[in-house]
Design an enzyme around this catalytic site. Sequence first.
Site, short mmCIF file in Angstrom:
data_model
loop_
_atom_site.label_atom_id
_atom_site.label_comp_id
_atom_site.label_asym_id
_atom_site.label_seq_id
_atom_site.Cartn_x
_atom_site.Cartn_y
_atom_site.Cartn_z
N CYS A 72 -34.46 14.39 3.11
CA CYS A 72 -35.50 13.46 3.84
C CYS A 72 -36.29 12.92 2.59
O CYS A 72 -37.51 12.50 2.52
CB CYS A 72 -36.54 13.83 4.71
SG CYS A 72 -35.70 14.40 6.36
N ALA A 77 -33.97 7.86 1.32
CA ALA A 77 -33.42 8.18 2.73
C ALA A 77 -34.04 7.10 3.72
O ALA A 77 -33.38 6.80 4.66
CB ALA A 77 -33.49 9.62 3.35
N LEU A 119 -29.53 14.56 -1.75
CA LEU A 119 -30.17 15.84 -2.32
C LEU A 119 -30.49 15.75 -3.55
O LEU A 119 -29.55 15.07 -4.40
CB LEU A 119 -29.43 17.26 -1.77
CG LEU A 119 -29.09 17.17 -0.17
CD1 LEU A 119 -28.19 18.34 -0.14
CD2 LEU A 119 -30.44 17.56 0.38
N LYS A 139 -26.52 9.05 -6.11
CA LYS A 139 -26.24 9.08 -7.53
C LYS A 139 -27.30 10.02 -8.19
O LYS A 139 -28.42 9.67 -7.79
CB LYS A 139 -25.82 7.83 -8.28
CG LYS A 139 -26.76 6.68 -7.65
CD LYS A 139 -27.99 6.42 -7.62
CE LYS A 139 -28.64 6.65 -9.24
NZ LYS A 139 -30.25 6.60 -9.24
#
Lengths: 363, 363
Positions: free
Chosen positions: B15, B19, B81, B104
Amino acid sequence: MAQESKPIRFGIMGCAEIARKVSRAITMSPNSTVYAIASRSVEKAKQFASKNGYSDTGVMIYGSYSELLDDPLVDAVYMPLPTSLHLEWAILAAEKKKHLLLEKPTALNVTELHRILEACRSNGVQFMDGSMWYHHPRTAKIKEMLSDSKLFGQVKSIYSSSSYNGGQGFLENNVRVKPDLDSLGALGDAGWYCIGAILWAMNNKLPTTVTALPSLVRNSDGVILSCIASMHWEKEQLVATFFCSFLAHETMDLSIYGSNGSLHLEDLIIPYEETSASFQYTSGAKFAELHIGWNVKPTEVRVDNSGLPQEARMVQEFAKLIQGIIYSGWLPDQKWAEVSRMTQLVLDAVMRSINHGFEPVHM
Amino acid sequence: MAQESKPIRFGIMGCAEIARKVSRAITMSPNSTVYAIASRSVEKAKQFASKNGYSDTGVMIYGSYSELLDDPLVDAVYMPLPTSLHLEWAILAAEKKKHLLLEKPTALNVTELHRILEACRSNGVQFMDGSMWYHHPRTAKIKEMLSDSKLFGQVKSIYSSSSYNGGQGFLENNVRVKPDLDSLGALGDAGWYCIGAILWAMNNKLPTTVTALPSLVRNSDGVILSCIASMHWEKEQLVATFFCSFLAHETMDLSIYGSNGSLHLEDLIIPYEETSASFQYTSGAKFAELHIGWNVKPTEVRVDNSGLPQEARMVQEFAKLIQGIIYSGWLPDQKWAEVSRMTQLVLDAVMRSINHGFEPVHM
């Protein structure tokens, strides 16, 4: 009461294309006048005078540079000769007590320039190189906004480009690609501006190292046609890079990145138009909510220049300094010599880096 | 008759702030839907769902990434992440046959990325990284005008910057400056875009050498905060340089210099506004008569983007490829994996150059 200042009488030494622009500037500037024109032949000088509206103005025409320098009524010379001729003629001009407006690059290397500057100093004449953009009011406005420690913050990086594509004819015949006339090629002609602009943005502090990048293009005579180099200030943790070329489209970019602002312009050396010029300034930009835009967009800062074109302002400043010397006993101002000297120092370092396999050169 | 394509069901794995933008894009894209949200705790996932309008949409909420990957109804995952977690979770996602939209920088190095891509290949899942700007219609327009051999000519140099000043809080606490989470720092986060843009302009041809310039700034943990590097194409006699930084004002510059044209934009990664974007294009510019201006000024080329924002176009393209795999028996498209791989290869080379005292690294 101080003697009334008369306009400074210029001699144009050499009828290069750029001399057309500068002779117009000398005429436009309120404190100077075109007094004499010299070329290697009387015909060439006459042709220049005729083409540029000086046929009926009583301008002296000389068929050699020496004759012009021997005319005691010439106060100052504008010298757009090929770079390899600067050393000889600039020193001679100084010895003849002519104030010297010398085209850039000022010399083939800093040793030559030091000799020229020493001749100016010992003969009490004013020196300035022909870089016009310093004198545009936009330049002062940029410096003002760049120096705002709140809006702009600290300079973090600088990028500049200076290029034009002269085409096949240029690459075969122009003075600027001839090893015996202008061996510095694109680095001297176009890179001069980039180096100058970067030093100017750094308040004329010399970089700690200079490194050429391995993209050098030379012609068959070894003259640089395209070049990229970097300038590193160790303490400031800052690198500036620049690109100069005779092989790329016309560009004159200057981008300065600060901690809290940035600015961009793409017509540094010759503004798109004469009467005004602009740059893009952004301060405090952040991503908008959700990162789907910016909270502020760049502002176009436009600077009026309807008074005099930048080259006439350059001449006016130069002539003002000379008038100060002649009429008020001022000493020659060293600021412009120092700007030229630092530019030439960095240019020398780029050449050394190139000649040593693109190794960093410590200043 | 082919089976009717259903929208691709996305699981959001993590999150992060980004996102929010991408889940919105998944919702906007006509061929995809947000199906599940996972965080390291149910509370965090719920909070994200609530904050972003997914509380009453029947979205699945998971308190661990594994649970999300075990849900057979998840077609694809979006994975924002920290970079150091990519290897483990991206491979696991591929093994669970989830198509992978990976933020990325895709990995800490190209070896890791190869393992991720191999997992995607062997499991038949589609890979794409989260670089959005490739999908903006402006990007296609730039490429079209860049590829005009008459108007633009050959590319001679490229410059790009990507920077933002996160401020003290960012520099102390953000994931992107933590050595155990995102050790590539500004090079991975911001430099990724510069490298990608330069490779894109070069039609994904790898440079022959890559050299970092000695202006590196690291934090006390060794994470890169600011960096400048150059990419050299020997045959093309071309150097591109880029500047990426967490210490400078927000910039996203791309300048491409051709033999007959040049183009500039300063909002590459995130256009100033969502619904349209522009760039400056100049072709055939010369000095005007007397060199007191330009014969042509840059044209602002504006591209409408009122349909879908670039990130929704990215999702749409990704979901279209997945629908092709699911409903039409397509093989996973390798184009986007290759774009990521080349970017990561150059990024690795910059790191190697840094680690070897700024020596050139041959590719």
